[in-house]
Design an enzyme around this catalytic site. Structure first.
Site, short mmCIF file in Angstrom:
data_model
loop_
_atom_site.label_atom_id
_atom_site.label_comp_id
_atom_site.label_asym_id
_atom_site.label_seq_id
_atom_site.Cartn_x
_atom_site.Cartn_y
_atom_site.Cartn_z
N VAL A 88 26.18 72.15 56.77
CA VAL A 88 27.19 72.06 55.71
C VAL A 88 27.72 70.63 55.61
CG1 VAL A 88 29.37 72.96 54.85
CG2 VAL A 88 27.81 74.47 56.08
N LYS A 89 27.75 70.13 54.35
CA LYS A 89 28.27 68.78 54.13
C LYS A 89 29.76 68.84 53.80
CE LYS A 89 25.38 65.62 51.98
NZ LYS A 89 24.59 65.23 50.80
N ILE A 90 30.50 67.99 54.49
CA ILE A 90 31.94 67.86 54.22
C ILE A 90 32.23 66.37 54.10
CG2 ILE A 90 34.26 68.17 55.23
CD1 ILE A 90 33.41 70.85 56.18
#
Ligand code: E4P
Length: 224
Positions: A88-90
């Site tokens: 997951v990209k944050i």
């Protein structure tokens, strides 16, 4: 060291997986929009599950679509359920420099066992802090840094040195490719991974002089 493909297009993923030259895929909301994904979160889910399946066990990065701490946490946990190889990209912080993002990253990696790629970073110092927070991947946007008038190679060298020195597990992804020469240059500087646009990857393979040479071989083979 490896190459990821920076795309949301199924056909491009298929093409380069079949060639055996990519070891992961990265997306973001802008890429998905440009690549024709529609249907809101259901569309993102469908496309992500399909790509994740095509490339497993290699990782697929999918970015959260909001900047509310609770929302990011819940969405990241949901994305991680879609497939085992989803990362997951944050973003490093919010649009106004809000600082809660790193806390979310730390909780997801340490409490929820979700792999995180901290994104939209422009400096070694931002990446270093994301690595300390526990991110599996830290993405520095090479093309954007260069466009600001700095050479991202200087940041990559510094970053790789501190990550190795502090024995941090994070892998450096250099993103935002603009030119073919970026790939070798950024890997040579110390990036673990460069995520490349499909058009640039194709351009890396094809060389006009190779074309001419192959034509010579084929013409002479016909005359043998
Ligand atoms: C990939 O992880 C990045 O989101 C992407 O390379 C950003 O590219 P851009 O700087 O061209 O928007």
């Amino acid at each position: 060291m490896s190459i990821f493909l920076d795309t949301g297009k199924i056909s491009e993923v298929e093409r380069f997986m079949e060639m055996g030259i990519i070891r992961g895929v990265t997306t973001n909301p802008t890429i998905l929009l440009k690549d024709g994904v529609t249907g809101g979160m259901a569309g993102v889910r469908k496309q992500s599950i399909q790509i994740a399946k095509m490339i497993e066990p290699y990782p697929l990065s999918v970015e959260v679509t909001n900047n509310d701490p609770r929302g990011m946490l819940d969405q990241a946990r949901e994305f991680a359920q879609w497939a085992e190889n989803i990362v997951v990209k944050i973003t490093i912080h919010g649009p106004e420099g809000e600082l809660e993002n790193l806390e979310v990253v730390h909780r997801l990696e340490t409490e929820y066992d979700v792999r995180i790629n901290v994104t939209a970073m422009m400096s070694a110092q931002q990446c270093f802090l994301a690595a300390l927070a526990g991110a599996s991947y830290v993405s520095i946007f090479g093309g954007r840094v260069n466009n600001m008038g700095y050479n991202v190679c200087d940041e990559i060298i510094k970053l790789r040195n501190v990550l190795d020195q502090f024995e941090l597990k994070s892998k450096i992804i250099v993103a935002s490719t603009r030119e073919i020469l970026n790939v070798i240059e950024w890997l040579e500087a110390g990036g673990h991974i460069v995520t490349v646009l499909p058009a640039l990857l194709e351009g890396m393979v094809v060389h006009p002089y190779s074309k001419e040479t192959v034509k010579m071989f084929l013409d002479d083979a016909a005359r043998l």
